[in-house]
Design an enzyme around this catalytic site. Structure first.
Site, mmCIF file in Angstrom:
data_model
loop_
_atom_site.group_PDB
_atom_site.id
_atom_site.type_symbol
_atom_site.label_atom_id
_atom_site.label_comp_id
_atom_site.label_asym_id
_atom_site.label_seq_id
_atom_site.Cartn_x
_atom_site.Cartn_y
_atom_site.Cartn_z
ATOM 1 N N ASP A 231 73.865 56.354 -25.312
ATOM 2 C CA ASP A 231 72.482 56.705 -25.220
ATOM 3 C C ASP A 231 71.795 57.496 -26.928
ATOM 4 O O ASP A 231 71.770 57.590 -27.535
ATOM 5 C CB ASP A 231 72.227 58.188 -24.577
ATOM 6 N N ASP A 233 67.660 59.096 -26.816
ATOM 7 C CA ASP A 233 67.214 59.884 -27.489
ATOM 8 C C ASP A 233 67.902 61.191 -26.454
ATOM 9 O O ASP A 233 68.338 60.971 -25.058
ATOM 10 C CB ASP A 233 65.749 60.319 -26.343
ATOM 11 N N ASN A 344 73.457 61.950 -22.241
ATOM 12 C CA ASN A 344 73.164 63.263 -21.919
ATOM 13 C C ASN A 344 72.879 63.664 -19.681
ATOM 14 O O ASN A 344 72.939 64.582 -19.380
ATOM 15 C CB ASN A 344 72.066 64.371 -22.306
#
Length: 419
Positions: A231, A233, A344
């Protein structure tokens, strides 16, 4: 007249003899003085040479020893060694013989004591002695090269398995139990795990579609290797919402008729992580952000565009709601046992929980070391045929998903880690 002349001759003869005698004495004294002066001068020269040689060794201690010895001996080469009297020489020899005799007696006493100690030891029986002789005849087998290689491989696997436990679940339990002490990181782990548990519970209600299509952006692999999906961000970077926060670089964004400069903070070790992982993995950045925003960040992280193989964006995700974007790994046209997804948000790997690797979000902590721990785990899991089995052992996300409370999930994780 005759007497006066005779007297005058005798007086002249006496004066002549006196003059010769005085001349002889003067010559003797002068010769003695010259000898004395010459010897004194020689001693002064010797002292000067000795002083020069000693000062030379003080100034240049690294000079060759042969050079300093030559300068010293050449100045006193005419000096003879004093002869030792015969009686003194005899005394010296006598003292040497006495010291040697004392040494012999000391050694002999020590040998006697050792012999007495050995005699006091209990004697071995005949059976023990035969067993001892039999042991001496036994040959110790030398391990083969294959055995040594296998032992080294097992040792390296143990070292890697120990280092991978420093990632996520081990840290979470460590902060909860108090073995790891960092109030900021403890709060980050507790908050993220509560969010992870909540997202995994909600993911059970999401039905995975039966039909899917391969992404046209992804080409078949030219080199057989595992694929790392990561990922953007809160995983590799953080977008600063407030201008007071420090940023590593700024990117221009257009919203409506206005343009903004958005600050981007890079997670510590992010570029090093990408360089190291690109050596063993095929890297794909899969983000739920728009291409205009994400491409600028990826270009900054990978300026030569030789680390990240492919880029997937929001339109490649399956959107369930405004805040829920699922990344279906089946569209990659890769073997599922060779894919790991680091994100996340647990929503991202809702369809393939076994492939998911959680990571706490990055905000603005310059002491963050999560990518270093993640790199150790990825090196470890890369050596297995199926990464999903190792993810299950490490993170136990399915067990967490089936727990009825966070307390029960933490209890199950602590039990699995203690094993």
């Amino acid at each position: 007249m005759y007497d006066i002349a005779l007297i005058s001759q005798e007086s002249q003869q006496e004066n002549k003899e006196a003059y010769l005698e005085n001349h002889k004495k003067f010559s003797e004294q002068s010769s003695l003085k010259t000898d004395y002066l010459s010897s004194d001068c020689h001693q002064q020269k010797n002292q000067q040479w000795m002083h020069k040689s000693s000062s030379l060794t003080q100034i240049y201690p690294s000079l060759d020893d042969n050079l300093t010895c030559i300068s010293q001996t050449s100045s006193v080469i005419s000096v003879k060694e004093p002869k030792i009297p015969i009686e003194t020489n005899k005394k010296i020899k006598k003292r040497k013989n006495h010291a040697h005799r004392n040494l012999k007696t000391a050694v002999s006493r020590k040998q006697i004591e050792m012999k007495c100690q050995t005699e006091k030891r209990p004697e071995k029986s005949t059976g023990q002695l035969l067993h001892y002789l039999h042991e001496k005849d036994v040959k110790i087998p030398i391990p083969s090269i294959e055995t040594i290689i296998q032992q080294e491989a097992l040792l390296s696997e143990q070292i890697l398995s120990y280092s991978n436990y420093q990632y996520y679940m081990h840290n979470l339990i460590g902060y909860l139990m108090g073995s790891l002490k960092d109030s900021f990181m403890a709060q980050m782990y507790i908050n993220h795990f509560s969010q992870l548990y909540s997202n995994l519970q909600k993911s059970k209600l999401i039905v995975c579609p039966q039909q899917y299509s391969f992404s046209i952006k992804i080409q078949p692999q030219k080199k057989i290797q595992k694929t790392l999906i990561i990922d953007l961000d809160e995983t590799l970077v953080h977008c600063n919402e407030f201008s007071c926060l420090k940023s590593d670089f700024f990117i221009p964004l257009v919203y409506g008729d206005k343009s903004f400069q958005v600050g981007i903070s890079i997670r510590p070790h992010a570029q090093q992580f990408l360089r190291n992982m690109a050596k063993v993995y095929e890297i794909i950045v899969f983000t739920a952000s728009n291409p205009d925003y994400a491409n600028k960040i990826i270009d900054y992280l990978d300026p030569e565009q030789n680390l990240v193989s492919y880029r997937l964006f929001r339109d490649d995700c399956i959107q369930i709601s405004n805040n829920c974007h699922i990344k279906d790994l089946r569209i990659l046209n890769r073997n599922m046992q060779d894919i790991v997804l680091v994100d996340n948000s647990a929503y991202s790997f809702a369809f393939q929980i076994d492939n998911g690797i959680p990571i706490i979000p990055y905000l603005d902590n310059k002491n963050d070391k999560e990518l270093l721990h993640l790199e150790n785990y990825l090196h470890y899991v890369n050596q297995f045929d199926d990464v999903r089995s190792q993810n299950n052992k490490m993170f136990n996300l399915k067990i967490v998903q089936n727990c009825i409370s966070i307390a029960e999930a933490i209890k199950c994780l602590a039990a699995s880690i203690s094993k």
